[in-house]
Design a protein around this motif. Structure first.
Motif, PDB file in Angstrom:
ATOM      1  N   ALA A  20      49.881 -37.593  94.268  1.00  0.00           N
ATOM      2  CA  ALA A  20      49.329 -36.937  93.073  1.00  0.00           C
ATOM      3  C   ALA A  20      49.590 -35.435  93.050  1.00  0.00           C
ATOM      4  CB  ALA A  20      47.834 -37.228  92.928  1.00  0.00           C
ATOM      5  N   ARG A  21      50.633 -34.978  93.731  1.00  0.00           N
ATOM      6  CA  ARG A  21      51.024 -33.558  93.689  1.00  0.00           C
ATOM      7  C   ARG A  21      52.196 -33.454  92.715  1.00  0.00           C
ATOM      8  NH1 ARG A  21      51.694 -33.503  99.873  1.00  0.00           N
ATOM      9  NH2 ARG A  21      53.141 -31.781  99.479  1.00  0.00           N
ATOM     10  N   TYR A  22      51.852 -33.571  91.437  1.00  0.00           N
ATOM     11  CA  TYR A  22      52.876 -33.785  90.410  1.00  0.00           C
ATOM     12  C   TYR A  22      53.722 -32.544  90.136  1.00  0.00           C
ATOM     13  CZ  TYR A  22      50.182 -38.043  89.662  1.00  0.00           C
ATOM     14  OH  TYR A  22      49.533 -39.238  89.845  1.00  0.00           O
ATOM     15  N   GLU A  23      53.120 -31.368  90.174  1.00  0.00           N
ATOM     16  CA  GLU A  23      53.904 -30.157  89.919  1.00  0.00           C
ATOM     17  C   GLU A  23      54.957 -29.945  91.012  1.00  0.00           C
ATOM     18  OE1 GLU A  23      51.412 -26.800  89.287  1.00  0.00           O
ATOM     19  OE2 GLU A  23      50.451 -27.629  87.500  1.00  0.00           O
ATOM     20  N   GLU A  24      54.566 -30.172  92.273  1.00  0.00           N
ATOM     21  CA  GLU A  24      55.543 -30.080  93.364  1.00  0.00           C
ATOM     22  C   GLU A  24      56.654 -31.102  93.167  1.00  0.00           C
ATOM     23  OE1 GLU A  24      54.014 -29.879  97.467  1.00  0.00           O
ATOM     24  OE2 GLU A  24      52.034 -29.758  96.539  1.00  0.00           O
ATOM     25  N   ALA A  25      56.264 -32.319  92.787  1.00  0.00           N
ATOM     26  CA  ALA A  25      57.258 -33.376  92.612  1.00  0.00           C
ATOM     27  C   ALA A  25      58.261 -33.013  91.525  1.00  0.00           C
ATOM     28  CB  ALA A  25      56.557 -34.688  92.275  1.00  0.00           C
ATOM     29  N   GLU A  26      57.767 -32.475  90.405  1.00  0.00           N
ATOM     30  CA  GLU A  26      58.687 -32.109  89.320  1.00  0.00           C
ATOM     31  C   GLU A  26      59.661 -31.026  89.774  1.00  0.00           C
ATOM     32  OE1 GLU A  26      58.751 -30.629  84.651  1.00  0.00           O
ATOM     33  OE2 GLU A  26      56.823 -30.907  85.666  1.00  0.00           O
ATOM     34  N   ALA A  27      59.171 -30.032  90.492  1.00  0.00           N
ATOM     35  CA  ALA A  27      60.047 -28.959  90.972  1.00  0.00           C
ATOM     36  C   ALA A  27      61.123 -29.502  91.911  1.00  0.00           C
ATOM     37  CB  ALA A  27      59.214 -27.894  91.683  1.00  0.00           C
ATOM     38  N   LEU A  28      60.756 -30.470  92.751  1.00  0.00           N
ATOM     39  CA  LEU A  28      61.725 -31.049  93.686  1.00  0.00           C
ATOM     40  C   LEU A  28      62.789 -31.860  92.954  1.00  0.00           C
ATOM     41  CD1 LEU A  28      59.162 -31.988  96.436  1.00  0.00           C
ATOM     42  CD2 LEU A  28      61.184 -30.545  96.812  1.00  0.00           C
ATOM     43  N   HIS A  29      62.382 -32.669  91.986  1.00  0.00           N
ATOM     44  CA  HIS A  29      63.368 -33.430  91.212  1.00  0.00           C
ATOM     45  C   HIS A  29      64.291 -32.492  90.436  1.00  0.00           C
ATOM     46  CE1 HIS A  29      61.575 -37.141  92.356  1.00  0.00           C
ATOM     47  NE2 HIS A  29      60.520 -37.077  91.563  1.00  0.00           N
ATOM     48  N   ARG A  30      63.733 -31.432  89.888  1.00  0.00           N
ATOM     49  CA  ARG A  30      64.567 -30.489  89.141  1.00  0.00           C
ATOM     50  C   ARG A  30      65.526 -29.734  90.071  1.00  0.00           C
ATOM     51  NH1 ARG A  30      64.236 -30.322  84.096  1.00  0.00           N
ATOM     52  NH2 ARG A  30      62.418 -31.082  82.933  1.00  0.00           N
ATOM     53  N   ARG A  31      65.082 -29.452  91.284  1.00  0.00           N
ATOM     54  CA  ARG A  31      66.001 -28.833  92.235  1.00  0.00           C
ATOM     55  C   ARG A  31      67.166 -29.788  92.539  1.00  0.00           C
ATOM     56  NH1 ARG A  31      65.228 -27.356  98.677  1.00  0.00           N
ATOM     57  NH2 ARG A  31      67.383 -26.612  98.942  1.00  0.00           N
ATOM     58  N   ALA A  32      66.858 -31.061  92.693  1.00  0.00           N
ATOM     59  CA  ALA A  32      67.918 -32.042  92.945  1.00  0.00           C
ATOM     60  C   ALA A  32      68.894 -32.098  91.771  1.00  0.00           C
ATOM     61  CB  ALA A  32      67.305 -33.417  93.189  1.00  0.00           C
ATOM     62  N   LEU A  33      68.384 -32.077  90.545  1.00  0.00           N
ATOM     63  CA  LEU A  33      69.271 -32.090  89.373  1.00  0.00           C
ATOM     64  C   LEU A  33      70.134 -30.836  89.324  1.00  0.00           C
ATOM     65  CD1 LEU A  33      66.877 -33.476  86.602  1.00  0.00           C
ATOM     66  CD2 LEU A  33      68.815 -34.657  87.637  1.00  0.00           C
ATOM     67  N   GLU A  34      69.547 -29.695  89.695  1.00  0.00           N
ATOM     68  CA  GLU A  34      70.304 -28.437  89.683  1.00  0.00           C
ATOM     69  C   GLU A  34      71.453 -28.494  90.690  1.00  0.00           C
ATOM     70  OE1 GLU A  34      69.584 -23.643  90.500  1.00  0.00           O
ATOM     71  OE2 GLU A  34      67.918 -25.067  90.611  1.00  0.00           O
ATOM     72  N   ILE A  35      71.179 -29.026  91.883  1.00  0.00           N
ATOM     73  CA  ILE A  35      72.227 -29.124  92.906  1.00  0.00           C
ATOM     74  C   ILE A  35      73.341 -30.048  92.433  1.00  0.00           C
ATOM     75  CG2 ILE A  35      72.745 -29.969  95.229  1.00  0.00           C
ATOM     76  CD1 ILE A  35      69.843 -29.127  95.996  1.00  0.00           C
ATOM     77  N   LEU A  36      72.959 -31.227  91.921  1.00  0.00           N
ATOM     78  CA  LEU A  36      73.965 -32.205  91.507  1.00  0.00           C
ATOM     79  C   LEU A  36      74.696 -31.767  90.245  1.00  0.00           C
ATOM     80  CD1 LEU A  36      71.904 -35.440  92.198  1.00  0.00           C
ATOM     81  CD2 LEU A  36      73.868 -34.621  93.500  1.00  0.00           C
ATOM     82  N   GLY A  37      74.043 -30.967  89.427  1.00  0.00           N
ATOM     83  CA  GLY A  37      74.643 -30.536  88.169  1.00  0.00           C
ATOM     84  C   GLY A  37      75.545 -29.334  88.305  1.00  0.00           C
ATOM     85  N   SER A  38      75.655 -28.795  89.501  1.00  0.00           N
ATOM     86  CA  SER A  38      76.471 -27.596  89.674  1.00  0.00           C
ATOM     87  C   SER A  38      77.961 -27.891  89.691  1.00  0.00           C
ATOM     88  CB  SER A  38      76.085 -26.887  90.983  1.00  0.00           C
ATOM     89  OG  SER A  38      76.311 -27.751  92.087  1.00  0.00           O
ATOM     90  N   GLY A  39      78.351 -29.192  89.799  1.00  0.00           N
ATOM     91  CA  GLY A  39      79.760 -29.590  89.769  1.00  0.00           C
ATOM     92  C   GLY A  39      79.905 -30.805  88.884  1.00  0.00           C
TER      93      GLY A  39
END
Length: 651
Positions: free
Chosen positions: A126-145
């Protein structure tokens, strides 16, 4: 009937990213790792965990074995997520993430995989804000190429969409889920197990929006793919079966739903044993199904077993535990067992208010059940106070337009109607309706429920034409959502008929009632207690036109159904005895009326005690029958007792 759903660990685990190792040649580590992989594919998660622990030991002994260890930890985290062991999964993933970042830097694709898996672990706690930030970090890494077209990118989109669904951000979740599904179908095809995961999760989202046709189609496709890819006996198949059963229940296909839930239970028992927390979801599905069908003993047994399992489960299961406690309490309240409901609700509210927030999603249902309990105990002013306190708490914590606020407004509206404060009830339901329409659109079943609440308040105010309009709007929504032969449609037809009866439009009312009864008979059978309300309304229609014999026949049938299905001491039996007493009074059969009122009084008094407000109208009615029989002393005693109860209530 609906069923309560959230971010499920088994779903999240199947969407976790595990990247298989490349280039390893250390025989002992590889042997253990491969054995874990085989066990996992066969559904033996305990054996897979043992082999991974062995692989971890071997990796730690290897010179320069950091990447082997990271691979092992990745895989172990997936297993822990699948078993909803979120705190352990978080710890394992953090170890793997540290190794990955040290070896490959913070922007490597495998770091993205660790980030989204860590997001699943934190969301499960139930730590939803942390979870969203982590998923968005993953998208940022994968979206860089070129990663935006990758399988991993699709899986992270799925995980972020699941997070949004769990936090009721449905409008944001759906486009992400559809994008993820389109990517996976393009890259892997429609028959891949990853595609099946996203199909399942999109179906969950669509079911929450009452798009049942597409949801069921996606579940069945996901089920077929998972069975083909993993085998029909794999525990991952159970996840889709539980979710499919919820839609089948919503669509009134109860036998199919029960079959799916029993199969899911068998699969998880075979994989995890009889005490694992993952058995709770099929058990709760069965309990809700049985409760909706008024199979009281079966429902109690399923809830009891689920609670025994969940009480031993770790923190992440607290939301399911709170839900089970609340639902079992509501079952007891409906069956006039308030003494059994009280401790369950105390425990549920403690969980909802605890720090950490794992069960906070059950706060609105917990308050609704507590308000219903206080109302059943005759403590109306306390019930209203609780409802208003719940409203203040939820407005402060979640905002004035949250769906939980709408739910509590309907709880308050129900309580105000019970206190004959119908203008205030109307205002509460109108506000709930506005919130639900804004969040869910104008065609959702919860919008229909708010319309029906408005209609009931208007009927109590004798605004029958307006009540008819609201009930017809609800009927149209339910027919479009469920079809014309669904029980929810039958309830709306019944409410339309009640409004028509109030206007004296008896022929139209009878037509609506007979349609309602036909639907209920087809769904539940001719002798099911759920026919009682429609049979009672049709009896009133006949009594209004002096067709007393037909009215009596209908009420006797309803009473027989109630006594056979629910027991002779159930509150529904008391209600029907009272209606038969009213009919006998109209017919001048005062002896039968007194007998019927006496039987209803005995049932209510045994369940509610000698001072409950629900006894007052029965005592007054019985006193009238006694006076007609010339038993004036007994009539006076009954009247005085009714007055005493009413005085106590006003205090």
């Amino acid at each position: 009937m609906t069923i309560s759903r959230r971010l499920a660990g088994a779903l999240a685990a199947a969407a976790a990213i595990w990247l298989a190792p490349a280039g390893a040649n250390e025989a002992d580590w590889q042997r253990a790792y491969d054995a874990a992989n085989r066990a996992w594919r066969q559904g033996d998660l305990r054996a897979a965990e043992r082999e991974l622990q062995a692989a971890e030991r071997e990796a730690q002994r290897l010179p320069q074995g950091e990447l082997r260890l990271a691979n092992t930890l990745d895989f172990l985290a997936v297993l822990l997520l699948e078993e909803r062991r979120y705190a352990e999964a978080e710890a394992v993933t953090l170890r793997g993430l540290a190794l990955r970042e040290a070896a490959s830097g913070p922007y490597h694709p495998r770091v993205a995989a660790q980030c989204t898996n860590l997001g699943l672990a934190t969301a499960g706690q139930a730590r939803y804000e942390e979870a969203e930030a982590l998923h968005r970090r993953a998208l940022e890494i994968l979206g860089s190429g070129p990663g935006t077209e990758s399988i991993d990118y699709a899986l992270v989109l799925n995980n972020l969409a699941e997070l949004y669904r769990a936090t009721e951000r449905l409008a944001e979740a759906e486009p992400l889920q559809r994008q993820a599904l389109a990517l996976l179908e393009l890259k892997l095809g429609a028959r891949h197990r990853y595609t099946a995961v996203v199909q399942n999760n999109l179906a969950l989202l669509l079911a929450a929006r009452a798009a049942y046709d597409e949801a069921e189609s996606l579940y069945r496709s996901s089920l077929a793919v998972r069975e083909a890819a993993l085998g029909a006996g794999h525990p991952a198949v159970a996840t889709t079966l539980v979710n499919l059963a919820a839609v089948l229940t919503d669509r009134a296909r109860f036998a199919q739903a029960e079959q799916a839930l029993r199969r899911a239970l068998d699969l998880r028992e075979a994989a995890f044993g009889r005490e694992h927390a993952l058995l709770a979801s099929p058990l709760l599905g069965l309990a809700r199904l049985y409760a909706g069908l008024l199979r009281d003993a079966d429902a109690q047994a399923a809830y009891a077993r689920a609670l025994a399992i969940l009480e031993r489960a770790p923190g992440p299961e607290q939301q399911e535990l709170a839900s089970a406690l609340i639902e079992l309490a509501a079952l007891h309240v409906a069956a006039n067992r308030p003494h059994l409901a009280e401790p369950l609700l105390e425990r549920a509210l403690d969980l909802c208010m605890a720090d950490g927030g794992a069960a906070r999603g059950q706060t609105a249902p917990a308050y609704a059940a507590l308000v219903a309990l206080r109302r059943a105990q005759g403590r109306d002013r306390e019930a209203e106070r609780i409802a208003r306190e719940a409203l203040r708490r939820l407005e402060a914590s979640r905002g004035e337009s949250h769906l939980d606020v709408a739910a509590v407004l309907e709880t308050l509206s129900t309580q105000l109607r019970a206190m004959d404060r119908n203008a205030e009830a109307l205002a509460a339901s109108e506000r709930a309706l506005a919130i639900r329409k804004s969040a869910l659109g104008g065609e959702h079943p919860l919008v229909a429920a708010s319309l029906e609440a408005l209609a009931e308040a208007r009927r109590q105010r004798r605004e029958f034409l307006l009540a008819e309009r609201e009930s017809r709007r609800a009927l149209a929504i339910r027919e479009r959502t469920y079809g014309t032969a669904h029980p929810e449609t039958a309830w709306s037809l019944l409410n339309v008929a009640e409004a028509l009866l109030g206007q004296g439009r008896y022929a139209q009312a009878e037509s609506a009632l007979r349609s309602s009864i036909e639907i209920l008979e087809h769904t539940f059978g001719e002798s099911h207690p759920l026919l009682g309300a429609a049979l009672g309304a049709l009896a009133r229609r006949n009594a209004a036109q002096q067709r007393d014999a037909e009215a009596r026949r209908l009420l006797e049938r309803a009473l027989q159904n109630a006594e056979r299905g629910l027991g002779a001491s159930h509150p529904e039996a008391a209600n029907l005895h009272m209606q038969l007493g009213d009919l006998a009074m109209l017919a001048g059969d005062h002896a039968e009326a007194e007998q019927r009122y006496g039987r209803a009084l005995a049932i209510r008094e045994a369940a509610l005690g000698p001072h409950h407000p629900q006894l007052a109208p029965l005592l007054t009615a019985r006193a009238a029958a006694l006076r007609e029989l010339g038993r004036h002393d007994a009539a006076e005693r009954a009247e005085n007792r009714a007055l005493s109860i009413l005085r106590d209530e006003r205090r």
